[in-house]
Design a protein around this motif. Structure first.
Motif, PDB file in Angstrom:
ATOM      1  N   ILE A  75      -1.933  -6.552  -0.875  1.00  0.00           N
ATOM      2  CA  ILE A  75      -2.913  -5.824  -0.072  1.00  0.00           C
ATOM      3  C   ILE A  75      -2.990  -4.352  -0.442  1.00  0.00           C
ATOM      4  N   GLY A  76      -2.088  -3.893  -1.304  1.00  0.00           N
ATOM      5  CA  GLY A  76      -2.137  -2.503  -1.710  1.00  0.00           C
ATOM      6  C   GLY A  76      -1.053  -2.171  -2.706  1.00  0.00           C
ATOM      7  N   ILE A  77      -1.263  -1.081  -3.448  1.00  0.00           N
ATOM      8  CA  ILE A  77      -0.267  -0.615  -4.409  1.00  0.00           C
ATOM      9  C   ILE A  77      -0.241   0.905  -4.348  1.00  0.00           C
ATOM     10  N   GLU A  78       0.944   1.477  -4.285  1.00  0.00           N
ATOM     11  CA  GLU A  78       1.091   2.918  -4.178  1.00  0.00           C
ATOM     12  C   GLU A  78       2.070   3.427  -5.233  1.00  0.00           C
ATOM     13  N   GLU A  79       1.863   4.670  -5.667  1.00  0.00           N
ATOM     14  CA  GLU A  79       2.751   5.296  -6.629  1.00  0.00           C
ATOM     15  C   GLU A  79       3.532   6.397  -5.934  1.00  0.00           C
ATOM     16  N   ALA A  80       4.856   6.291  -5.963  1.00  0.00           N
ATOM     17  CA  ALA A  80       5.727   7.263  -5.296  1.00  0.00           C
ATOM     18  C   ALA A  80       5.858   8.528  -6.140  1.00  0.00           C
ATOM     19  N   ALA A  81       6.490   9.534  -5.550  1.00  0.00           N
ATOM     20  CA  ALA A  81       6.656  10.819  -6.239  1.00  0.00           C
ATOM     21  C   ALA A  81       7.453  10.677  -7.529  1.00  0.00           C
ATOM     22  N   ASP A  82       8.363   9.726  -7.563  1.00  0.00           N
ATOM     23  CA  ASP A  82       9.167   9.529  -8.770  1.00  0.00           C
ATOM     24  C   ASP A  82       8.464   8.663  -9.812  1.00  0.00           C
ATOM     25  N   GLY A  83       7.213   8.309  -9.543  1.00  0.00           N
ATOM     26  CA  GLY A  83       6.450   7.513 -10.493  1.00  0.00           C
ATOM     27  C   GLY A  83       6.605   6.018 -10.331  1.00  0.00           C
ATOM     28  N   LEU A  85       6.250   2.306  -8.657  1.00  0.00           N
ATOM     29  CA  LEU A  85       5.173   1.629  -7.948  1.00  0.00           C
ATOM     30  C   LEU A  85       5.727   0.784  -6.810  1.00  0.00           C
ATOM     31  N   HIS A  86       4.994   0.779  -5.696  1.00  0.00           N
ATOM     32  CA  HIS A  86       5.368  -0.001  -4.517  1.00  0.00           C
ATOM     33  C   HIS A  86       4.230  -0.982  -4.219  1.00  0.00           C
ATOM     34  N   LEU A  87       4.551  -2.251  -4.201  1.00  0.00           N
ATOM     35  CA  LEU A  87       3.571  -3.304  -3.962  1.00  0.00           C
ATOM     36  C   LEU A  87       3.664  -3.767  -2.517  1.00  0.00           C
ATOM     37  N   LYS A  88       2.530  -3.702  -1.826  1.00  0.00           N
ATOM     38  CA  LYS A  88       2.507  -4.030  -0.400  1.00  0.00           C
ATOM     39  C   LYS A  88       1.905  -5.409  -0.183  1.00  0.00           C
ATOM     40  N   PHE A  89       2.624  -6.225   0.560  1.00  0.00           N
ATOM     41  CA  PHE A  89       2.193  -7.555   0.952  1.00  0.00           C
ATOM     42  C   PHE A  89       2.130  -7.607   2.478  1.00  0.00           C
TER      43      PHE A  89
END
Length: 239
Positions: A75-83, A85-89
């Motif tokens: 449902i979404g993907i985000e890039e953290a400050a350290d580069g 990736l976080h995948l949201k389910f």
């Protein structure tokens, strides 16, 4: 004995199915590669066809158990400050990936991290249906399509049919506005839907082409294809 993926593929591949037949709306045959016309021999076998569901099964069975995790809609993907990736389910977040490969289609959540460009209506749409066990149930239509693809084309309209392993896949497509799929008044769940599809742009066509739709045994489901602009280029993102 368990077959290797390539051996299993060859068991199901249809090497005769790349042939093409083309008809005009009045039933005149314009091209018939199944009879050796058009520059291809009858045993043309460089690009075999295989049903998508069969190919998917072969590929999945070649993977180690647990490689594919079902019922996990991204449902979404985000890039953290350290580069990372976080995948949201819906039920969790999977953290700290270096690279994500998006293969989730036109409305991809991964694609939105690369570009704001949205898929656009292609300008061509229509209805999809299917005839199961056509060789035994509808031999006259199976003879029309034969082992490959059969097209009836005229002035931005077409009835396109292709033989699968268990029947004939049919598309009745035309150049129509996007709103037609909701404004045409065609209810796919009613018995008269297929007749309405034919009455709209194909009323004066050869009866055999029309019967591919009318004799189908599934609902005439709406299919409005979408696409990216022809000149679109993907921006680079190392993630």
């Amino acid at each position: 004995m368990t077959l290797q993926p390539w051996e299993e593929f060859n068991r199901h591949a249809r090497r005769e199915a790349e042939t093409l037949r083309i008809f005009s709306p009045n039933g005149e045959k314009l091209l018939d590669e199944s009879s050796g016309e058009g520059g291809r021999p009858e045993d043309f076998n460089d690009r075999p066809e295989v049903d998508r569901r069969v190919l998917r099964r072969i590929l999945l069975e070649s993977l180690k158990e647990g490689t594919v995790e079902w019922d996990s809609k991204l449902i979404g993907i985000e890039e953290a400050a350290d580069g990372k990736l976080h995948l949201k389910f819906p039920d969790r977040t999977e953290d700290a990936f270096d690279v994500a490969v998006g293969a989730d289609g036109a409305w991809s959540k991964v694609r939105s991290r690369l570009t704001e460009q949205k898929a656009l209506y292609s300008g061509i749409g229509g209805r999809e249906c299917f005839i199961s066990a056509a060789d035994s149930r509808k031999p006259n239509l199976a003879e029309r399509v034969r082992k490959g693809m059969c097209l009836t084309l005229w002035k931005e309209r077409g009835i396109m049919a292709q033989t699968n392993s268990n029947g004939i896949q049919i598309y009745a497509f035309a150049r129509i506005p996007e709103a037609w799929h909701t404004s045409s008044g065609i209810d796919s769940t009613t018995p008269k839907a297929k007749q309405q599809v034919i009455d709209a742009p194909y009323s004066d066509w050869d009866s055999t082409a029309k019967w591919l739709v009318l004799e189908s045994d599934t609902e005439a489901n709406a299919r409005p294809p979408y696409m990216l602009p022809v000149d679109f280029e993907w921006p680079h993102n190392p993630r």
